[in-house]
Design an enzyme around this catalytic site. Sequence first.
Site, PDB file in Angstrom:
ATOM      1  N   HIS A 279      18.682  96.649  70.716  1.00  0.00           N
ATOM      2  CA  HIS A 279      19.523  97.805  71.920  1.00  0.00           C
ATOM      3  C   HIS A 279      18.671  99.286  72.732  1.00  0.00           C
ATOM      4  O   HIS A 279      18.281  98.879  73.415  1.00  0.00           O
ATOM      5  CB  HIS A 279      20.629  98.185  71.159  1.00  0.00           C
ATOM      6  CG  HIS A 279      21.076  99.133  71.661  1.00  0.00           C
ATOM      7  ND1 HIS A 279      22.315  98.857  72.583  1.00  0.00           N
ATOM      8  CD2 HIS A 279      21.146 100.394  72.666  1.00  0.00           C
ATOM      9  CE1 HIS A 279      23.141  99.125  73.093  1.00  0.00           C
ATOM     10  NE2 HIS A 279      22.332 101.034  73.626  1.00  0.00           N
ATOM     11  N   GLU A 280      17.984  99.199  71.626  1.00  0.00           N
ATOM     12  CA  GLU A 280      17.063 100.642  72.494  1.00  0.00           C
ATOM     13  C   GLU A 280      15.943 100.130  73.356  1.00  0.00           C
ATOM     14  O   GLU A 280      15.424 100.606  73.915  1.00  0.00           O
ATOM     15  CB  GLU A 280      16.734 101.194  71.074  1.00  0.00           C
ATOM     16  CG  GLU A 280      17.984 101.968  70.373  1.00  0.00           C
ATOM     17  CD  GLU A 280      18.315 103.029  71.601  1.00  0.00           C
ATOM     18  OE1 GLU A 280      18.628 103.289  72.096  1.00  0.00           O
ATOM     19  OE2 GLU A 280      19.495 103.072  71.086  1.00  0.00           O
ATOM     20  N   HIS A 283      16.566  99.546  76.929  1.00  0.00           N
ATOM     21  CA  HIS A 283      16.476 100.086  77.119  1.00  0.00           C
ATOM     22  C   HIS A 283      15.412 100.533  77.709  1.00  0.00           C
ATOM     23  O   HIS A 283      15.154 100.992  78.831  1.00  0.00           O
ATOM     24  CB  HIS A 283      17.407 101.672  76.479  1.00  0.00           C
ATOM     25  CG  HIS A 283      18.484 102.143  76.795  1.00  0.00           C
ATOM     26  ND1 HIS A 283      19.278 101.742  77.501  1.00  0.00           N
ATOM     27  CD2 HIS A 283      19.264 102.063  75.060  1.00  0.00           C
ATOM     28  CE1 HIS A 283      20.393 102.355  77.038  1.00  0.00           C
ATOM     29  NE2 HIS A 283      20.449 102.443  75.715  1.00  0.00           N
ATOM     30  N   GLU A 359      24.399 101.433  78.721  1.00  0.00           N
ATOM     31  CA  GLU A 359      24.730 100.957  77.185  1.00  0.00           C
ATOM     32  C   GLU A 359      25.048  99.656  77.455  1.00  0.00           C
ATOM     33  O   GLU A 359      24.651  98.924  76.222  1.00  0.00           O
ATOM     34  CB  GLU A 359      25.396 101.826  76.829  1.00  0.00           C
ATOM     35  CG  GLU A 359      24.892 103.045  76.318  1.00  0.00           C
ATOM     36  CD  GLU A 359      23.435 103.407  75.780  1.00  0.00           C
ATOM     37  OE1 GLU A 359      23.432 102.624  74.859  1.00  0.00           O
ATOM     38  OE2 GLU A 359      23.445 104.814  76.468  1.00  0.00           O
TER      39      GLU A 359
END
Length: 423
Positions: A279-280, A283, A359
Amino acid sequence: MSSRPPFVRRYILFLLIYAAAVGLYLWYESGHAVPPSVQGTEADPAVFLTPEQLQQSKTYSAMGNWLYFVSYPWEWGIYLIMLFCGYARGWQRRLEGTRLPKAVQFAVYLLWLQLTVFVAFLPLRITGYALSRHYGISTQTIPSWLRDKAVSFGINYLTILAGAAVAFWLLRRGGRWWLKLWLISVPFTLFLMYIQPVVIDPLYNQFSRLSDPQLEQRILALASQAHIPADRVYEVNMSQKTNSINAYVNGIGGSLRIVLWDTTLKKMTEQEILLIMAHEMGHYVMHHLEWSAAGAVASSFVLFWLGSRILPWSVRRWGDAAGIRRLHDLSVLPLIMLLLSLLSFAASPIENAVSRQAEHAADVYGLKLIGSTAGAVTMYQKLASSSLGEVNPPPLVRFFTSSHPSIMERILYVESVQAGRQP
């Protein structure tokens, strides 16, 4: 110094009524409202939280959100009292009566202002800290908490001093001061984003190489798959301060860092950790860090433009009552801080809406990068239980404070992927 004007009593009365109304709303709206279609599913907090945790989450979330909503009018009241009770002008007169150089007078005035606000905010900060300790979220000792607040005060003071000094210099010169200030702020903003991971973050916490070499290799392999140029993963010692779980990728260019909290390592399985890191990394891959920088630059342009209109109008309208003679008077500083706080509060719903979109996009990317939803539901459930956060916050809370999709929304998305309803 003028006697206390009637508006102070009216403002205090307004603040008390407002605080009571917000408290009632949060108390009755909090508590994990669950749609009938979600009840009994993995997204239902009653399934993965104990009855005690459910009650603690309701109380903790309601009180924490109450502090947030009260903090803004509390801050506005501080600045209004400074301006209209004569304190702002009185401080300026005292400094003008000294032989200190103008630059030193400016630095001292700003220090007085920052210290006053800091002390006036202590009741709310102490309440928030005590609340977090009581519910087992914070593990931080009082000396450590005080040290962090002192460090934060120092960083904020130096940052504001640099920005305010340039702003006042441009105000004295006149012309399109706001446009010049914005142009100067662009490299300054990018510089702060660059040094955040390597200079500022280490002032608060201790960073080291990830203690699990095998996990680090798996994370770096994931980063390589995502075309992220990383050669190490950092572990930050957060267990001395919190029981919450987190991880992040931040920095730009050479300051890029992949960071895991040690609490995440202790409470999550390897698969759950890889999902968080994926997930990070989303970004980074989708350039959210760069878009964040661009957003900061664009929003600062709007902020300075609005300020160039609102500040002169405010001085013309209330300058005599506040003792402000010119735009570059020292006593205009509380007015600038008040306007910045008002604009920040007004912009928060827009910023949060944009953040929630980013997000969610990172959630989607993370699942695709891993190629599996295994561990995703339990990961979100652990995130909720570790922070006692609301799984489905009330509309007002979501509108003003939620930078991420709710835990319920995130779990429901995973379930939709598992059911084949998402690509």
